[in-house]
Design a protein around this motif. Structure first.
Motif, short mmCIF file in Angstrom:
data_model
loop_
_atom_site.label_atom_id
_atom_site.label_comp_id
_atom_site.label_asym_id
_atom_site.label_seq_id
_atom_site.Cartn_x
_atom_site.Cartn_y
_atom_site.Cartn_z
N VAL A 33 -34.94 18.47 -88.27
CA VAL A 33 -33.84 18.11 -87.37
C VAL A 33 -34.14 16.76 -86.74
CG1 VAL A 33 -32.47 18.76 -85.37
CG2 VAL A 33 -33.37 20.54 -86.89
N GLN A 34 -33.44 15.73 -87.19
CA GLN A 34 -33.57 14.41 -86.60
C GLN A 34 -32.46 14.15 -85.59
OE1 GLN A 34 -35.84 11.98 -87.08
NE2 GLN A 34 -34.81 10.41 -85.86
N VAL A 35 -31.25 14.56 -85.94
CA VAL A 35 -30.09 14.33 -85.10
C VAL A 35 -29.05 15.40 -85.41
CG1 VAL A 35 -29.05 12.73 -86.78
CG2 VAL A 35 -28.40 12.56 -84.37
N SER A 36 -28.26 15.76 -84.41
CA SER A 36 -27.22 16.76 -84.63
C SER A 36 -26.09 16.53 -83.62
CB SER A 36 -27.77 18.18 -84.48
OG SER A 36 -28.23 18.41 -83.15
N THR A 37 -24.97 17.14 -83.89
CA THR A 37 -23.81 16.95 -83.01
C THR A 37 -23.97 17.66 -81.67
OG1 THR A 37 -22.84 18.73 -84.36
CG2 THR A 37 -22.06 16.49 -84.77
N ASP A 38 -24.52 18.85 -81.68
CA ASP A 38 -24.69 19.62 -80.45
C ASP A 38 -25.76 20.66 -80.71
OD1 ASP A 38 -24.53 21.50 -78.35
OD2 ASP A 38 -22.43 20.99 -77.98
N SER A 213 -30.52 11.59 -92.15
CA SER A 213 -30.12 10.90 -90.92
C SER A 213 -29.61 9.49 -91.20
CB SER A 213 -31.30 10.84 -89.94
OG SER A 213 -32.41 10.19 -90.53
N ASP A 214 -30.00 8.91 -92.35
CA ASP A 214 -29.47 7.60 -92.70
C ASP A 214 -27.99 7.66 -93.06
OD1 ASP A 214 -30.08 9.08 -95.01
OD2 ASP A 214 -30.26 7.27 -96.22
N GLN A 215 -27.49 8.88 -93.24
CA GLN A 215 -26.07 9.09 -93.55
C GLN A 215 -25.27 9.50 -92.30
OE1 GLN A 215 -24.30 9.09 -96.77
NE2 GLN A 215 -26.03 7.74 -97.16
N TRP A 216 -25.87 9.36 -91.14
CA TRP A 216 -25.24 9.89 -89.93
C TRP A 216 -23.84 9.35 -89.70
CZ3 TRP A 216 -25.65 14.10 -87.55
CH2 TRP A 216 -25.13 14.27 -86.26
N GLY A 217 -23.63 8.07 -89.97
CA GLY A 217 -22.29 7.51 -89.79
C GLY A 217 -21.28 8.17 -90.69
N THR A 239 -31.17 15.34 -91.25
CA THR A 239 -32.61 15.51 -91.40
C THR A 239 -33.28 14.13 -91.36
OG1 THR A 239 -32.47 15.38 -93.81
CG2 THR A 239 -32.29 17.56 -92.81
N PRO A 240 -34.52 14.06 -90.92
CA PRO A 240 -35.20 12.75 -90.86
C PRO A 240 -35.51 12.23 -92.25
CG PRO A 240 -36.73 14.50 -90.30
CD PRO A 240 -35.37 15.15 -90.40
N LEU A 241 -35.59 10.92 -92.36
CA LEU A 241 -36.08 10.33 -93.60
C LEU A 241 -37.58 10.58 -93.67
CD1 LEU A 241 -34.22 6.90 -93.75
CD2 LEU A 241 -33.60 9.06 -94.82
#
Length: 441
Positions: A33-38, A213-217, A239-241
């Protein structure tokens, strides 16, 4: 292309770790988990009843690679938690290609992309279960984009995207500020991916997209589109790179990508890639790329600290991941080949494909059938610079042909000793190797 990607023990042997309170906690512990919406809402959602989620794979090559494996295993972990996966192979997005940080992608023909869609679908199917109550489903975004006209695309989808927001996306911004710039086609990629999420939400009530996470946009373009069009909240998980602790890029061997297809990266090369994992990285790799329990990984972590020279963690990682991709038989052959190269096994027992894979990175020479004298072979293979040096190597007991010591400087290899009728493995001393192929008469 090879159709050799298998799960050796069957998907039924895989399981999540019951020592965690829920799948979200396990994903976090594994570093996924690198980034998530909530985060709080996602944990609650994944701990509840089954949801439908998806991940997309674009056919920009004839095989998936190790970066894609992170997503496949994340999807499988969510499926093991009871959720329903949609595996999207992008027949339409693959025709455009998501923007790369540095330069425009080369567009492949429709025929090539269509062929690669089939290859990737076959690979994905081996990592997910397509049976049972939460069976996976394969989807292709060409199914809903191909019938749509350009006018409909602009009116029904494009109108919901704001250019100011689009150009703030990290990759788009970096490309806009580069000499290369960015084409309208690649600029529009995030609109296409956003439309995928909207379509899957409508068709299957899909409420989560996973990706790097590089696809977050691109991921959030879908969550925003669903919110604007349907007034619903859906989620994204980045997910993190995976990176190496020494700063080098993960997933590269000899400068090339490590592919899941065995004809592009052999099982031997795959095994060696994981075996060469550094002590600083091996525990993180075990968490991400295996289904080993927390207790087992912590046990291997202690082994790294207490007896790093034994490389127990690396061997466990290499065996587990190579078996996951290529099966235990191919993995066992790879291990046998590695041992045989250095005199700890029988080279004659290796099949030709495994032998070729094991010697692929060695210095190589091609000789004629009348040049099989040991001195000529040592010089041709460059294990010795001169004939006098070659004679000295033989006299000192340091010359081996197919793991058999040669002590006679006038010895000539018999054609019946050629491996598979045309190969030899030469060794000088304990560790210096070369391969020789004998040309046809």
């Amino acid at each position: 292309m090879s159709d050799n990607i298998v799960n050796p023990e069957g998907l039924s042997a895989q399981q999540n770790d019951s020592s965690f309170a829920n799948i979200w906690q396990e994903l976090k512990w594994r570093g996924l988990v690198q980034v998530s919406t909530d985060e709080a809402e996602l944990e609650k959602l994944l701990a509840g009843g089954p949801i439908t989620y998806y991940c997309g794979f674009d056919p920009t090559a004839p095989s998936l690679h190790l970066g894609n494996l992170v997503q496949l295993l994340t999807m499988r972990r969510l499926q093991l938690a009871g959720h329903r996966p949609l595996a999207l192979v992008g027949g339409s997005t693959g025709l455009v290609g998501d923007p790369r940080p540095t330069a425009e992608r080369t567009m492949n023909t429709k025929e090539t992309v269509g062929e690669w869609v089939g290859y990737l679908q076959g690979q994905v199917q081996r990592f997910l279960s397509f049976e049972g109550e939460n069976s996976a489903r394969m989807v292709n975004n060409l199914d809903w984009t191909a019938p749509m006209s350009a006018i409909d695309f602009l009116r029904d989808v494009g109108k919901h995207f704001r250019v100011g927001t689009m150009i703030k996306k990290e990759i788009v911004s970096s490309r806009l500020n580069s000499d290369e710039g960015i084409s309208y086609a690649e600029f529009s990629y995030q609109v296409l991916q956003g439309m995928d999420y909207l379509e899957l939400f409508r068709q299957y009530n899909c409420v989560l997209e996973t990706g790097g996470s590089d696809q977050w946009g691109n991921l959030t373009s879908g969550t925003e589109l669903v919110r604007k069009v349907e007034g619903k909240t859906v989620h994204a998980l980045g997910t993190p790179l995976v990176t190496n602790s020494d700063g080098t890029k993960f997933g590269k061997s000899e400068g090339n990508a490590v592919w899941l297809d065995g004809t592009m990266t052999s099982p031997y090369a795959m095994y060696q890639f994981w075996l060469n994992t550094s002590d600083a990285d091996v525990v993180d790799r075990l968490k991400i790329f295996t289904f080993m329990s927390r207790a087992r990984i912590e046990e291997l972590a202690r082994a790294v600290e207490e007896a790093p020279h034994k490389r127990e963690a690396q061997r466990a990682l290499a065996y587990d991941v190579t078996s996951l991709i290529h099966g235990t038989d191919a993995t066992d052959k790879a291990i046998a080949a590695s041992a045989a190269l250095f005199g700890q096994g029988d080279l004659t027992e290796l099949d030709e494909a495994t032998l070729k894979a094991a010697t692929e990175q060695l210095p190589a020479a091609v000789v004629s059938p009348d040049s099989l004298g040991i001195i000529d072979l040592l010089v041709a293979s460059e294990l010795s610079k001169t004939k006098s040096e070659a004679r000295r190597t033989v006299s000192e007991g340091g010359a081996y042909v197919n793991n058999v010591k040669v002590t006679d400087a006038d010895a000539v290899v018999d054609s019946k000793d050629l491996l598979h009728g045309r190969y030899l493995v030469l060794r000088r001393g304990k560790r210096t190797l070369a391969s020789v192929e004998v040309s046809a008469v």
